[in-house]
Design a protein around this motif. Structure first.
Motif, mmCIF file in Angstrom:
data_model
loop_
_atom_site.group_PDB
_atom_site.id
_atom_site.type_symbol
_atom_site.label_atom_id
_atom_site.label_comp_id
_atom_site.label_asym_id
_atom_site.label_seq_id
_atom_site.Cartn_x
_atom_site.Cartn_y
_atom_site.Cartn_z
ATOM 1 N N TYR A 69 0.841 -1.192 0.000
ATOM 2 C CA TYR A 69 0.000 0.000 0.000
ATOM 3 C C TYR A 69 0.874 1.239 0.000
ATOM 4 O O TYR A 69 2.028 1.199 0.412
ATOM 5 N N GLN A 70 0.299 2.347 -0.435
ATOM 6 C CA GLN A 70 1.004 3.631 -0.404
ATOM 7 C C GLN A 70 0.055 4.708 0.095
ATOM 8 O O GLN A 70 -1.061 4.832 -0.395
ATOM 9 N N VAL A 71 0.512 5.481 1.077
ATOM 10 C CA VAL A 71 -0.252 6.613 1.598
ATOM 11 C C VAL A 71 0.408 7.877 1.062
ATOM 12 O O VAL A 71 1.598 8.086 1.245
ATOM 13 N N THR A 72 -0.364 8.708 0.388
ATOM 14 C CA THR A 72 0.129 9.965 -0.154
ATOM 15 C C THR A 72 -0.655 11.096 0.503
ATOM 16 O O THR A 72 -1.879 11.096 0.480
ATOM 17 N N VAL A 73 0.068 12.051 1.097
ATOM 18 C CA VAL A 73 -0.555 13.178 1.776
ATOM 19 C C VAL A 73 -0.164 14.453 1.042
ATOM 20 O O VAL A 73 1.009 14.682 0.766
ATOM 21 N N ALA A 74 -1.146 15.295 0.709
ATOM 22 C CA ALA A 74 -0.897 16.557 0.016
ATOM 23 C C ALA A 74 -0.600 17.636 1.060
ATOM 24 O O ALA A 74 -1.509 18.122 1.728
ATOM 25 N N GLY A 102 7.377 33.124 14.014
ATOM 26 C CA GLY A 102 8.625 33.875 13.947
ATOM 27 C C GLY A 102 9.183 33.994 12.544
ATOM 28 O O GLY A 102 10.201 34.639 12.335
ATOM 29 N N ASP A 103 8.562 33.386 11.570
ATOM 30 C CA ASP A 103 9.058 33.399 10.195
ATOM 31 C C ASP A 103 8.575 34.655 9.483
ATOM 32 O O ASP A 103 7.531 34.678 8.868
ATOM 33 N N LYS A 104 9.357 35.710 9.560
ATOM 34 C CA LYS A 104 8.975 36.996 8.963
ATOM 35 C C LYS A 104 9.736 37.281 7.673
ATOM 36 O O LYS A 104 9.679 38.381 7.158
ATOM 37 N N ALA A 105 10.461 36.280 7.137
ATOM 38 C CA ALA A 105 11.291 36.505 5.956
ATOM 39 C C ALA A 105 10.452 36.743 4.702
ATOM 40 O O ALA A 105 10.919 37.373 3.777
ATOM 41 N N GLN A 106 9.208 36.258 4.674
ATOM 42 C CA GLN A 106 8.394 36.395 3.477
ATOM 43 C C GLN A 106 7.217 37.326 3.739
ATOM 44 O O GLN A 106 6.636 37.319 4.815
ATOM 45 N N THR A 107 6.904 38.112 2.725
ATOM 46 C CA THR A 107 5.727 38.974 2.772
ATOM 47 C C THR A 107 4.772 38.476 1.697
ATOM 48 O O THR A 107 5.115 38.463 0.525
ATOM 49 N N TYR A 108 3.593 38.072 2.097
ATOM 50 C CA TYR A 108 2.608 37.537 1.165
ATOM 51 C C TYR A 108 1.592 38.607 0.795
ATOM 52 O O TYR A 108 1.061 39.296 1.653
ATOM 53 N N LEU A 109 1.328 38.739 -0.491
ATOM 54 C CA LEU A 109 0.225 39.576 -0.948
ATOM 55 C C LEU A 109 -1.077 38.782 -0.881
ATOM 56 O O LEU A 109 -2.133 39.329 -0.636
ATOM 57 N N HIS A 110 -0.958 37.490 -1.122
ATOM 58 C CA HIS A 110 -2.083 36.561 -0.972
ATOM 59 C C HIS A 110 -1.496 35.232 -0.520
ATOM 60 O O HIS A 110 -0.527 34.749 -1.098
ATOM 61 N N ARG A 111 -2.070 34.651 0.516
ATOM 62 C CA ARG A 111 -1.596 33.354 0.993
ATOM 63 C C ARG A 111 -2.745 32.365 0.895
ATOM 64 O O ARG A 111 -3.633 32.332 1.748
ATOM 65 N N GLY A 112 -2.733 31.570 -0.163
ATOM 66 C CA GLY A 112 -3.802 30.614 -0.410
ATOM 67 C C GLY A 112 -3.457 29.196 -0.015
ATOM 68 O O GLY A 112 -4.301 28.323 -0.058
ATOM 69 N N ILE A 113 -2.206 28.950 0.349
ATOM 70 C CA ILE A 113 -1.792 27.621 0.761
ATOM 71 C C ILE A 113 -1.876 27.538 2.276
ATOM 72 O O ILE A 113 -1.156 28.235 2.989
ATOM 73 N N ALA A 114 -2.776 26.696 2.750
ATOM 74 C CA ALA A 114 -2.967 26.558 4.198
ATOM 75 C C ALA A 114 -1.811 25.761 4.790
ATOM 76 O O ALA A 114 -1.483 24.689 4.312
ATOM 77 N N ARG A 115 -1.181 26.298 5.790
ATOM 78 C CA ARG A 115 -0.118 25.596 6.523
ATOM 79 C C ARG A 115 -0.588 25.413 7.949
ATOM 80 O O ARG A 115 0.005 25.914 8.872
ATOM 81 N N ARG A 116 -1.677 24.670 8.086
ATOM 82 C CA ARG A 116 -2.237 24.441 9.414
ATOM 83 C C ARG A 116 -1.614 23.197 10.036
ATOM 84 O O ARG A 116 -1.238 22.259 9.343
ATOM 85 N N THR A 117 -1.557 23.205 11.347
ATOM 86 C CA THR A 117 -1.105 22.031 12.067
ATOM 87 C C THR A 117 -2.117 20.909 11.859
ATOM 88 O O THR A 117 -3.316 21.150 11.846
#
Length: 132
Positions: A69-74, A102-117
């Motif tokens: 089996y293979q589990v693929t997580v996006a 604490g990650d202030k290196a990037q400034t997003y005009l739009h952030r559509g990619i959810a980086r939720r725990t």
């Protein structure tokens, strides 16, 4: 007869929508009446509780053949350091650490990619071996 009227009656062809609400199953009656099946019911109960309501992150479970089996997580936006993969008590656990404050290196005009725990748990059969 009815030569000017259509053979069907529009008022009889109303679209209906069925709403299905999933409710959790209660296994307690089975615990009281089944002897020797407690391990199976515990696994069913754990599987029901571990299902995430929002479906994040999406994943696939593929059967590659035989017992493979293979589990693929996006997990877009996550690095390998943000992911924790652990196998314990016949359970595969995949955890993702969300956005760092604490990650202030990037400034997003739009952030559509959810980086939720997140935390995903998969119950493994006794014969399953995990390869990374």
């Amino acid at each position: 007869g009815d030569r000017g009227r259509p053979w069907w009656r529009p008022e009889q062809h109303v679209a209906r929508r069925r709403i299905c609400i999933m409710t959790p199953l209660d296994f307690s009656p089975l615990y009281r009446t089944a002897v020797g099946f407690d391990h199976l019911m515990s696994r069913l109960d754990a599987a029901q509780k571990s299902h995430t309501a929002d479906g994040y992150p999406p994943y696939n479970i593929e059967k590659l053949g035989g017992d493979s089996y293979q589990v693929t997580v996006a997990v877009a936006g996550f690095s390998a350091d943000d992911l924790d993969i652990e196998i314990r008590d016949n359970q595969l656990m995949i955890k993702g650490k969300g956005a760092r404050n604490g990650d202030k290196a990037q400034t997003y005009l739009h952030r559509g990619i959810a980086r939720r725990t997140f935390a995903l748990r998969f119950q493994l059969a006794d014969y399953v071996e995990v390869k990374r």
